[in-house]
Design a protein around this motif. Sequence first.
Motif, PDB file in Angstrom:
ATOM      1  N   ALA A   1       1.000  -1.208  -0.011  1.00  0.00           N
ATOM      2  CA  ALA A   1       0.073  -0.158  -0.036  1.00  0.00           C
ATOM      3  C   ALA A   1       0.710   1.151  -0.026  1.00  0.00           C
ATOM      4  O   ALA A   1       0.216   2.275   0.136  1.00  0.00           O
ATOM      5  CB  ALA A   1      -0.928  -0.105   1.154  1.00  0.00           C
ATOM      6  N   GLY A   2       2.024   1.161  -0.011  1.00  0.00           N
ATOM      7  CA  GLY A   2       3.139   2.199   0.298  1.00  0.00           C
ATOM      8  C   GLY A   2       4.254   2.085   0.350  1.00  0.00           C
ATOM      9  O   GLY A   2       4.688   1.122   1.542  1.00  0.00           O
ATOM     10  N   VAL A   3       5.431   2.567   0.207  1.00  0.00           N
ATOM     11  CA  VAL A   3       6.781   2.541   0.634  1.00  0.00           C
ATOM     12  C   VAL A   3       7.501   3.702   1.127  1.00  0.00           C
ATOM     13  O   VAL A   3       7.211   4.577   0.510  1.00  0.00           O
ATOM     14  CB  VAL A   3       7.659   1.772  -0.697  1.00  0.00           C
ATOM     15  CG1 VAL A   3       9.162   1.560  -0.163  1.00  0.00           C
ATOM     16  CG2 VAL A   3       7.080   0.717  -1.173  1.00  0.00           C
ATOM     17  N   GLU A   4       7.952   3.599   2.209  1.00  0.00           N
ATOM     18  CA  GLU A   4       8.584   4.842   2.876  1.00  0.00           C
ATOM     19  C   GLU A   4      10.379   4.511   2.942  1.00  0.00           C
ATOM     20  O   GLU A   4      10.688   3.667   3.896  1.00  0.00           O
ATOM     21  CB  GLU A   4       8.043   5.146   4.290  1.00  0.00           C
ATOM     22  CG  GLU A   4       6.770   5.449   4.282  1.00  0.00           C
ATOM     23  CD  GLU A   4       6.262   5.416   5.790  1.00  0.00           C
ATOM     24  OE1 GLU A   4       7.111   5.258   6.579  1.00  0.00           O
ATOM     25  OE2 GLU A   4       5.138   5.528   5.862  1.00  0.00           O
ATOM     26  N   PRO A   5      10.962   4.772   2.076  1.00  0.00           N
ATOM     27  CA  PRO A   5      12.498   4.675   2.028  1.00  0.00           C
ATOM     28  C   PRO A   5      13.168   5.079   3.387  1.00  0.00           C
ATOM     29  O   PRO A   5      12.998   6.196   3.992  1.00  0.00           O
ATOM     30  CB  PRO A   5      13.131   5.284   1.019  1.00  0.00           C
ATOM     31  CG  PRO A   5      11.983   5.383  -0.037  1.00  0.00           C
ATOM     32  CD  PRO A   5      10.830   5.630   0.779  1.00  0.00           C
ATOM     33  N   TYR A   6      13.897   4.033   3.916  1.00  0.00           N
ATOM     34  CA  TYR A   6      14.421   4.289   5.378  1.00  0.00           C
ATOM     35  C   TYR A   6      16.011   4.779   5.016  1.00  0.00           C
ATOM     36  O   TYR A   6      16.754   5.618   5.723  1.00  0.00           O
ATOM     37  CB  TYR A   6      14.405   3.406   6.362  1.00  0.00           C
ATOM     38  CG  TYR A   6      15.055   3.634   7.674  1.00  0.00           C
ATOM     39  CD1 TYR A   6      14.875   4.641   8.683  1.00  0.00           C
ATOM     40  CD2 TYR A   6      15.949   2.576   8.180  1.00  0.00           C
ATOM     41  CE1 TYR A   6      15.317   4.908   9.906  1.00  0.00           C
ATOM     42  CE2 TYR A   6      16.537   2.950   9.393  1.00  0.00           C
ATOM     43  CZ  TYR A   6      16.368   4.117  10.050  1.00  0.00           C
ATOM     44  OH  TYR A   6      16.920   4.278  11.566  1.00  0.00           O
ATOM     45  N   SER A   7      16.596   3.879   4.144  1.00  0.00           N
ATOM     46  CA  SER A   7      17.962   4.086   3.813  1.00  0.00           C
ATOM     47  C   SER A   7      17.995   3.465   2.284  1.00  0.00           C
ATOM     48  O   SER A   7      17.188   3.043   1.808  1.00  0.00           O
ATOM     49  CB  SER A   7      18.915   3.445   4.726  1.00  0.00           C
ATOM     50  OG  SER A   7      18.731   2.134   4.823  1.00  0.00           O
TER      51      SER A   7
END
Length: 424
Positions: A93-99
């Motif tokens: 449902a969605g991606v949040e890059p952390y590194s």
Amino acid sequence: MIGLIDCNNFYVSCERAFQPRLEGVPVGVLSNNDGCVIARSNELKALGVEMGTPAFELRPLLRQHRIQLLSSNYELYGDMSARVQHVLEEFSAGVEPYSIDEMFVRFDGFAPGQMHAHAQELFTKVRRFTHIPVSVGIAPTRTLAKLAHGAAKKIPIYGGVCVLSPGSAECEALLRQVSLGDVWGVGRRLVERLGLLCMQTAWDLAQAEPKQIRQRFSVTLERTCLELKGVPCIEMNDPGEARQRIMTSRSFGRLTDNRQEIHQAIRQYAQRSAEKLRAQDSVARAVYVFLKTNRHRPDLPQYSPSAIVELPTPSDDSRDILHAASQAFDAIYRPCYLFMKAGVMLVDLVDANRQQLSLLDTTESRADRERNDRLMATLDNLNRRMGRGTVTFGRPSPGAAWHLRCANRTPRWTTRWDELPKVR
């Protein structure tokens, strides 16, 4: 539910994706200037090679164990990271890059009973479409997802996928095994202070009273405590949010006092910073330039100056930024010093669409600004399609001292991933 997808031994895995001969071979990726090891394959870890080991210390082992040491290839790694993110976006449902090698993934709307099967499918398809092995940890909060990912990666029984439910016997058993130092956001000093309260494990912190944790420590640790209980309260920064300052900086391949070479480096860094500035649709009000000598060489004279030049009007034009950077460089450069590093920072950034225009703006000045915008857009488009540095203002001398040492860099196997057909 929140998932954390971590690419295993990412830099090494990127190299192996295009070089199958490296499978099963001890592989290490080196830092800038081929200085020390920053990524290791499992085979290299088994030989006792620690992170940060200087490359020269591995010379006796190179032939004995067929160790492959590769120069870092960040353009390749960035492209492979984008490929992994693209696959994740297709199945979540969605991606949040952390590194570059870790991404939080949203699983809003997925039934809890189907979560493990979906995570297993995600695990398989990322490997199939990108050849990058990953570990998947899923839980109701980011802190628990971090712990689930650690279990998926280190405990063979999980097979690379771990789904945690707060209150379950499995979750409790894992929290009891994890020391406080391995909890996301709990540093060494906090571990020592919590130890005075007889807290040693993640389970101990999860059983604490959040309000008391806040009074004794901080609101940040209170949030960690709540997250371990399964209460979401940590949000990630918006990856699309514009940065407040942009810096490009590199260590030189060797010490140099050559004015022309250092000036070339400043010009290259200024142009790269301008590209980043335009990519986030901002303009800068000032340009900051610095130089550094090697402070670890007390036998050499030390001089690490800096200067800032204000732009006449906020700009994202490479030519304006280059002119300001050159002015700053002229003001701080001194001969007879051996410099090891330089950098350019764009400061006081504002949204390009919200900047305050001059009351003295004319039709001609607006036309000039539009023409300059088209020129910069064309330059960026050519460099995206043909490779970074294809079109620049001035061509750097080959072999200059400021170029990074990268004797073992592999080809930059990159593609325009956004133009490929979507995976199915």
